[in-house]
Design a protein around this motif. Structure first.
Motif, PDB file in Angstrom:
ATOM      1  N   MET A 103       1.008  -1.178  -0.058  1.00 13.62           N
ATOM      2  CA  MET A 103       0.156   0.047  -0.038  1.00 13.62           C
ATOM      3  C   MET A 103       0.750   1.464  -0.032  1.00 13.62           C
ATOM      4  N   THR A 104       0.358   2.223  -1.066  1.00 11.13           N
ATOM      5  CA  THR A 104       1.142   3.714  -0.936  1.00 11.13           C
ATOM      6  C   THR A 104       1.047   4.252   0.399  1.00 11.13           C
ATOM      7  N   ARG A 105       2.119   4.822   1.107  1.00 10.14           N
ATOM      8  CA  ARG A 105       2.003   5.520   2.204  1.00 10.14           C
ATOM      9  C   ARG A 105       1.110   6.976   1.944  1.00 10.14           C
ATOM     10  N   GLY A 106       0.286   7.697   2.980  1.00  9.33           N
ATOM     11  CA  GLY A 106       0.074   8.841   2.671  1.00  9.33           C
ATOM     12  C   GLY A 106       0.860   9.943   2.717  1.00  9.33           C
ATOM     13  N   LYS A 107       0.655  11.067   2.423  1.00  6.56           N
ATOM     14  CA  LYS A 107       1.295  12.270   2.452  1.00  6.56           C
ATOM     15  C   LYS A 107       0.940  13.245   3.364  1.00  6.56           C
ATOM     16  N   LEU A 108       1.705  14.055   3.879  1.00  4.35           N
ATOM     17  CA  LEU A 108       1.291  15.225   4.681  1.00  4.35           C
ATOM     18  C   LEU A 108       1.589  16.677   3.893  1.00  4.35           C
ATOM     19  N   PRO A 111       0.584   8.645  17.194  1.00  2.00           N
ATOM     20  CA  PRO A 111       0.421   7.419  16.817  1.00  2.00           C
ATOM     21  C   PRO A 111      -0.789   7.569  15.771  1.00  2.00           C
ATOM     22  N   GLU A 112      -1.889   8.217  16.099  1.00  3.45           N
ATOM     23  CA  GLU A 112      -3.269   8.052  15.124  1.00  3.45           C
ATOM     24  C   GLU A 112      -2.631   8.902  13.737  1.00  3.45           C
ATOM     25  N   ILE A 113      -2.045   9.821  13.704  1.00  2.00           N
ATOM     26  CA  ILE A 113      -1.566  10.377  12.628  1.00  2.00           C
ATOM     27  C   ILE A 113      -0.909   9.386  11.778  1.00  2.00           C
ATOM     28  N   LEU A 114       0.249   8.896  12.487  1.00  2.00           N
ATOM     29  CA  LEU A 114       1.164   7.670  11.599  1.00  2.00           C
ATOM     30  C   LEU A 114       0.313   6.592  11.028  1.00  2.00           C
ATOM     31  N   LYS A 115      -0.629   6.290  11.873  1.00  2.00           N
ATOM     32  CA  LYS A 115      -1.490   5.088  11.776  1.00  2.00           C
ATOM     33  C   LYS A 115      -2.351   5.524  10.267  1.00  2.00           C
ATOM     34  N   GLY A 123       3.808  22.560  14.308  1.00  2.00           N
ATOM     35  CA  GLY A 123       4.189  21.643  13.127  1.00  2.00           C
ATOM     36  C   GLY A 123       5.619  21.328  13.050  1.00  2.00           C
ATOM     37  N   PHE A 124       6.442  21.992  13.596  1.00  2.00           N
ATOM     38  CA  PHE A 124       8.196  21.331  13.582  1.00  2.00           C
ATOM     39  C   PHE A 124       8.309  19.950  13.963  1.00  2.00           C
ATOM     40  N   LEU A 131       8.205  13.084  10.676  1.00  2.00           N
ATOM     41  CA  LEU A 131       7.733  12.381   9.316  1.00  2.00           C
ATOM     42  C   LEU A 131       8.941  12.265   8.444  1.00  2.00           C
ATOM     43  N   VAL A 132       9.737  13.179   8.580  1.00  2.00           N
ATOM     44  CA  VAL A 132      10.756  13.188   7.688  1.00  2.00           C
ATOM     45  C   VAL A 132      12.107  12.147   8.010  1.00  2.00           C
ATOM     46  N   ILE A 133      12.011  11.936   9.485  1.00  2.00           N
ATOM     47  CA  ILE A 133      12.929  10.945  10.042  1.00  2.00           C
ATOM     48  C   ILE A 133      12.351   9.647   9.574  1.00  2.00           C
ATOM     49  N   LYS A 134      11.026   9.457   9.491  1.00  2.00           N
ATOM     50  CA  LYS A 134      10.564   8.197   9.234  1.00  2.00           C
ATOM     51  C   LYS A 134      10.186   8.184   7.594  1.00  2.00           C
ATOM     52  N   ASP A 135      10.826   9.077   6.958  1.00  2.00           N
ATOM     53  CA  ASP A 135      10.771   8.889   5.372  1.00  2.00           C
ATOM     54  C   ASP A 135       9.182   8.966   4.727  1.00  2.00           C
TER      55      ASP A 135
END
Length: 231
Positions: free
Chosen positions: A1-6, A67-71, A94-95, A101-105
């Protein structure tokens, strides 16, 4: 599955008509909005005739809702981060989220648009080739003075955010620390009662009664020696 974007979505800083077409499309398509204040985002959504689910996102609740955002992102849902006004992360939450998210690619995409910093600078009449954004200064008087002294030596325009209740005090501190620099003071940028005051600090302080105690203020300070030809 393609991961979502922020998506980092810039929103109007006062006039809702300044929202961009691309921002509108992203807000319409996003699965969830991460809003600094859902009540403020509701005003924009109403203007755009959109109804979207929202989560209140602030620095204070970052760890709890991460955790909810990452899910949601792992499940392929695109999210949009939006602040009360202007570009998120610039003196807004937001920082921590973007760094995580950058760390988690994860993919983080900018949807550029209104920015009070750039908008104010563009109409200030002060040099725009070099500028330094200081955001809100520390509350401690000693820390504020130390910061002004340090950055006041730079060959750049200083840009400072201030509340309407402390803007006169800030101007007095600038005068006492940096001398009678040329300044531009902007209040309620892009709104109906937008007000711009330009001049040397001393002359602006002489008209301090005109600096109304409402709205948000942006104070820009010229580099040492700049006068714009004014006496």
């Amino acid at each position: 599955m393609t991961r979502g974007k922020l998506y980092i979505v810039a929103s109007p800083i006062g006039n809702l008509g300044d929202v961009t077409y691309r921002a509108t499309e992203v807000l319409k398509d996003a699965a969830m909005l991460l809003s600094e204040d859902t009540r403020e985002t509701d005003k924009l959504l109403k203007y755009l005739h959109l109804e979207k689910p929202q989560i209140s996102y602030r620095d204070q609740n970052h760890k709890r809702i991460l955790p909810e955002i990452l899910k949601m992102l792992e499940n392929g849902k695109d999210l949009a981060l939006i602040s009360d006004s202007g570009t998120p992360l610039i003196s807004d939450p937001g920082f921590n989220l973007v760094r995580e998210l950058v760390i988690k690619d994860f993919e983080v995409i900018s949807i550029p648009g209104p920015s009070s910093v750039i908008a104010a600078l563009s109409i200030s009449g002060l040099p725009t080739d070099k500028f330094t954004f200081l955001g809100f200064l520390p509350k401690s008087l000693a820390a504020r003075k130390e910061l002004l002294l340090a950055y006041g030596t730079l060959e750049s325009t200083l840009i400072i955010f201030e509340s309407p209740f402390r803007v006169v005090k800030l101007l007095e501190e600038i005068y006492g620390t940096l001398g009678d620099r040329y300044v531009c003071v902007v209040n309620d940028l892009t709104k109906l009662h937008e007000k711009i005051t330009r001049g040397h600090v001393a002359s602006v302080l002489e008209k301090k009664a005109e600096l109304k105690p409402k709205g948000e203020y942006i104070v820009m300070v010229a580099k040492k020696g700049f006068t714009y030809g004014l006496k």
